[in-house]
Design an enzyme around this catalytic site. Structure first.
Site, short mmCIF file in Angstrom:
data_model
loop_
_atom_site.label_atom_id
_atom_site.label_comp_id
_atom_site.label_asym_id
_atom_site.label_seq_id
_atom_site.Cartn_x
_atom_site.Cartn_y
_atom_site.Cartn_z
N HIS A 1 0.84 -1.19 0.00
CA HIS A 1 0.00 0.00 0.00
C HIS A 1 0.87 1.24 0.00
O HIS A 1 1.83 1.35 0.77
CB HIS A 1 -0.91 0.00 1.24
CG HIS A 1 -1.84 1.17 1.29
ND1 HIS A 1 -1.50 2.36 1.90
CD2 HIS A 1 -3.09 1.35 0.80
CE1 HIS A 1 -2.52 3.22 1.80
NE2 HIS A 1 -3.48 2.63 1.13
N GLU B 1 0.15 5.13 0.39
CA GLU B 1 -0.66 6.33 0.60
C GLU B 1 0.23 7.54 0.36
O GLU B 1 1.33 7.63 0.89
CB GLU B 1 -1.22 6.35 2.01
CG GLU B 1 -2.00 7.63 2.34
CD GLU B 1 -3.13 7.91 1.38
OE1 GLU B 1 -3.09 8.96 0.72
OE2 GLU B 1 -4.04 7.06 1.27
N HIS C 1 -6.97 4.22 -5.23
CA HIS C 1 -8.02 4.85 -4.43
C HIS C 1 -7.88 6.36 -4.49
O HIS C 1 -6.79 6.89 -4.67
CB HIS C 1 -7.98 4.34 -3.00
CG HIS C 1 -8.70 3.06 -2.82
ND1 HIS C 1 -9.60 2.83 -1.80
CD2 HIS C 1 -8.69 1.93 -3.56
CE1 HIS C 1 -10.09 1.61 -1.91
NE2 HIS C 1 -9.55 1.04 -2.96
N GLU C 2 -9.00 7.05 -4.34
CA GLU C 2 -9.08 8.50 -4.58
C GLU C 2 -8.50 8.83 -5.96
O GLU C 2 -7.65 9.70 -6.10
CB GLU C 2 -8.34 9.29 -3.49
CG GLU C 2 -8.94 9.17 -2.10
CD GLU C 2 -8.45 7.93 -1.37
OE1 GLU C 2 -9.26 7.32 -0.64
OE2 GLU C 2 -7.26 7.60 -1.52
N GLU D 1 -11.13 2.91 -7.06
CA GLU D 1 -12.27 3.28 -6.22
C GLU D 1 -13.14 4.24 -7.04
O GLU D 1 -13.96 3.82 -7.82
CB GLU D 1 -11.76 3.92 -4.93
CG GLU D 1 -12.82 4.07 -3.85
CD GLU D 1 -12.26 4.71 -2.60
OE1 GLU D 1 -12.73 4.36 -1.51
OE2 GLU D 1 -11.36 5.56 -2.70
N GLU E 1 -15.11 2.41 3.14
CA GLU E 1 -14.52 3.11 4.29
C GLU E 1 -15.38 4.25 4.82
O GLU E 1 -15.26 4.63 5.98
CB GLU E 1 -13.14 3.63 3.91
CG GLU E 1 -13.16 4.68 2.81
CD GLU E 1 -11.75 5.16 2.44
OE1 GLU E 1 -10.88 5.15 3.33
OE2 GLU E 1 -11.53 5.53 1.29
#
Length: 340
Positions: free
Chosen positions: A47, A49, A116-117, A135, A141
């Site tokens: 992951h 971020e 994601h985002e 996503e 979430e």
């Protein structure tokens, strides 16, 4: 196996938001864990971020992906929870160029991306098929720290967002009201008081999401202890996200949805409703004619108002049969059809 929070920088969240994509925290020996996973036949899913710090991420993107490849990692989940530095928007030319660079760099190192985002689906998967899923709408979430996603939203999503491509919603939560999480560990509230938060569906509907909300890469996103020994987890073990064919069988926008998908010789059906309980009769004409299938049905318990109450039944069916799908309010049903 996905690890989130393995790399240094999470203690700066909401402040400088500086993440290190190569250096792990002292209690996470990446090389040792990767070797152990390889010995067990399990691949790691790293992951990354970014917190929206694009310049920092792009500066180490190539070296980070090269390092992950050396560990035997072939999947990276990226995240952009935060505003881009410099005032750029996610949905800008700046953002488009960045996401493209990530996908191209990942392909160079045989890595597939779950973003994601992200920006909206653009068709990039045709050229870069390692852009596996993303996503791109309110995912699971949101249920953890806000009013959550309504069942009307979930019965609208397949007709809108999913028209553009796969979505990594991260479905499959079994601890519907978070009672296990609240009892067994200290749960840190975020974004204000949110002790009232919960998932606004039944457990059976959570399984159905794996079929309804299409993604060729699915994730069992709940805590491990909520799955251990749970009979309903068998559906996830049987499910094959790499489907060859799909069909929407029935539904109305914002009301309900019934979808079936085929992977190899097996079929998987998912159905979900809004706040209205309902029964939908579905002819099984999508099954191969002349063959028998073992149908394993994961359904809401019609005699219970507990969202975690469910029933598992089995029956032999053919393409000449029909299935009566009974769903409680905010409920659903998941069915696997295995060739006998």
């Amino acid at each position: 196996m996905l690890f989130e929070g393995w790399n240094r920088g999470w203690d700066t969240w909401g402040d400088a938001q500086h993440f290190d994509y190569l250096e792990a925290y002292p209690d996470f020996d990446v090389k040792k864990i990767a070797a152990y996973a390889q010995d067990k036949g399990i691949e790691l899913w790293m992951h990354n971020e970014t917190g929206g710090n694009i310049p920092e991420y792009e500066a180490v993107l190539d070296s980070a992906f090269r390092y992950y490849q050396s560990l035997g990692v072939h999947t990276v989940k990226t995240g952009y929870a935060g505003g881009f530095k410099g005032g750029y928007l996610h949905h800008s030319q700046y953002g488009v160029r960045h996401y493209q660079r990530v996908v191209e760099t990942a392909a160079k190192y045989q890595i597939m991306i779950d973003a994601h985002e992200p920006i909206k689906e653009t068709g990039i998967r045709r050229t870069w098929p390692n852009m596996m899923t993303r996503e791109g709408a309110r995912g699971m979430e949101w249920n953890a720290w806000s009013e959550g996603n309504s069942v009307e939203y979930l019965t609208t999503l397949p007709y809108v967002r999913l028209l553009s491509g796969p979505m990594d919603y991260t479905p499959g939560i079994f601890d519907i009201d978070y009672s296990t999480a609240k009892a067994d560990r200290k749960r840190i509230e975020w974004n204000g008081p949110n002790g009232h938060c919960r998932v606004h569906t039944t457990l059976a509907r959570q399984m159905a999401h794996w079929v309804i909300i299409y993604s060729p890469l699915q994730m069992a996103a709940d805590l491990l202890e909520n799955y251990k020994g749970h009979p309903a987890f068998q559906f996830f073990r049987d499910f094959n996200a790499d489907c060859d064919w799909s069909q929407a069988l029935d539904g109305e926008i914002g009301e309900y949805i019934v979808v079936v998908r085929r992977a190899g010789n097996d079929f998987f059906l998912g159905a979900g409703t809004n706040d209205d309980s309902r029964t939908v009769d579905v002819p099984l004409t999508f099954l191969e004619s002349g063959l028998e299938y073992q149908a394993t049905i994961y359904a809401d318990d019609p005699d219970s108002s507990d969202p975690e109450a469910y029933q598992i039944t089995e029956r032999t069916v053919t393409s000449a049969d029909s299935l009566s799908i009974q769903m409680n309010s905010a409920g659903g049903q998941a069915v696997s059809f295995r060739l006998k």
